[in-house]
Write a protein that holds these residues in place. Structure first.
Motif, short mmCIF file in Angstrom:
data_model
loop_
_atom_site.label_atom_id
_atom_site.label_comp_id
_atom_site.label_asym_id
_atom_site.label_seq_id
_atom_site.Cartn_x
_atom_site.Cartn_y
_atom_site.Cartn_z
N PRO A 63 10.35 10.04 -3.71
CA PRO A 63 8.91 9.94 -4.01
C PRO A 63 8.68 8.76 -4.95
O PRO A 63 9.24 8.71 -6.04
N ASP A 77 2.24 2.04 -7.87
CA ASP A 77 2.06 1.79 -9.29
C ASP A 77 3.38 1.93 -10.04
O ASP A 77 3.71 1.10 -10.90
N GLN A 78 4.16 2.97 -9.73
CA GLN A 78 5.46 3.15 -10.37
C GLN A 78 6.38 1.97 -10.06
O GLN A 78 7.09 1.47 -10.94
N LYS A 124 0.81 -1.21 0.00
CA LYS A 124 0.00 0.00 0.00
C LYS A 124 0.85 1.27 0.00
O LYS A 124 0.40 2.33 -0.43
N ASP A 125 2.09 1.16 0.47
CA ASP A 125 2.95 2.34 0.56
C ASP A 125 4.41 1.91 0.50
O ASP A 125 4.75 0.79 0.90
N THR A 182 5.46 5.86 -5.98
CA THR A 182 4.14 5.27 -5.78
C THR A 182 4.21 3.76 -5.99
O THR A 182 5.15 3.24 -6.60
#
Length: 206
Positions: A188, A192-193, A175-176, A190
């Motif tokens: 930074p 998805d990345q 999730k993180d 995500t």
């Protein structure tokens, strides 16, 4: 096998350390890397590289009674980026996860031998924490079968672990992501990345 448990307040951390037989051989106790180290500025490929190349880390769960597990993310050079764990219900880690799925998994680059002579706490020696929910997979599912194959490829000894210990495959649904691999604070990045950064992007070297 050495098993360490660190308890603090309502949390518990289980760290398991094993002598491993790994594809590709080893150098001074460390397995040979299958991919080159990406540039720290290339956050997503770097994160995938760090997780894929690592063979152990620290898995943290919530200990309800107080108020590192071996893992694999895919076959060599074919990792999905998702950590899978082979746990027994005799271990408090799995017991806690079934009551409260919130978990985190932390990896340090230091184990790979690519940090040079710097201290493990130096920002240039990367560390990553994947936070999410640890879930038990259906043993008959295609995902569980594939995950077990990947785990055994990375940790050959697992295949001979006692059947009466009821080892099962668990998945960390991320999730993180928190990663530091250079000066200037966390990168930074995500989920998805991270998940869509293919290993074929690992071409830029530091």
């Amino acid at each position: 096998m050495d098993l360490f448990m660190i308890r603090n307040g309502k949390s518990a951390v289980n760290l398991m350390c094993f002598v491993l037989v790994i594809f590709g051989g080893s150098v001074n106790g460390r397995r040979l890397l299958s991919q080159a180290r990406p540039k720290p500025s290339n956050a997503a490929p770097f994160a995938r590289w760090l997780v894929s190349e690592s063979s152990w880390g620290v898995l943290s769960t919530i200990a309800d009674d107080l108020g590192g597990a071996p893992f694999g993310d895919g076959l060599p050079k074919e990792g999905s980026g998702i950590p899978y764990f082979y746990l027994t219900s005799l271990d408090p880690t799995a017991q806690y996860a079934m009551k409260d799925h919130r978990s985190s998994f932390t990896i340090s680059e230091y184990q790979l031998g690519t940090c040079g002579k710097v201290d493990p706490e130096n920002p240039t020696c990367a560390k990553i924490t994947l936070t999410g929910k640890l879930n038990l997979l259906d043993a008959k599912s295609e995902e569980a079968v594939t995950a077990k194959k990947s785990l055994f490829a990375k940790h050959a000894e697992m295949e001979g672990w006692p059947e009466d210990h009821s080892f099962q495959v668990y998945k960390l649904d991320i999730k993180d992501i928190f990663m530091i691999n250079f000066y200037g604070g966390p990168k930074p990045l995500t989920v998805d990345q991270y998940l869509h950064s293919g290993l074929n992007e690992l071409t830029a070297l530091m």
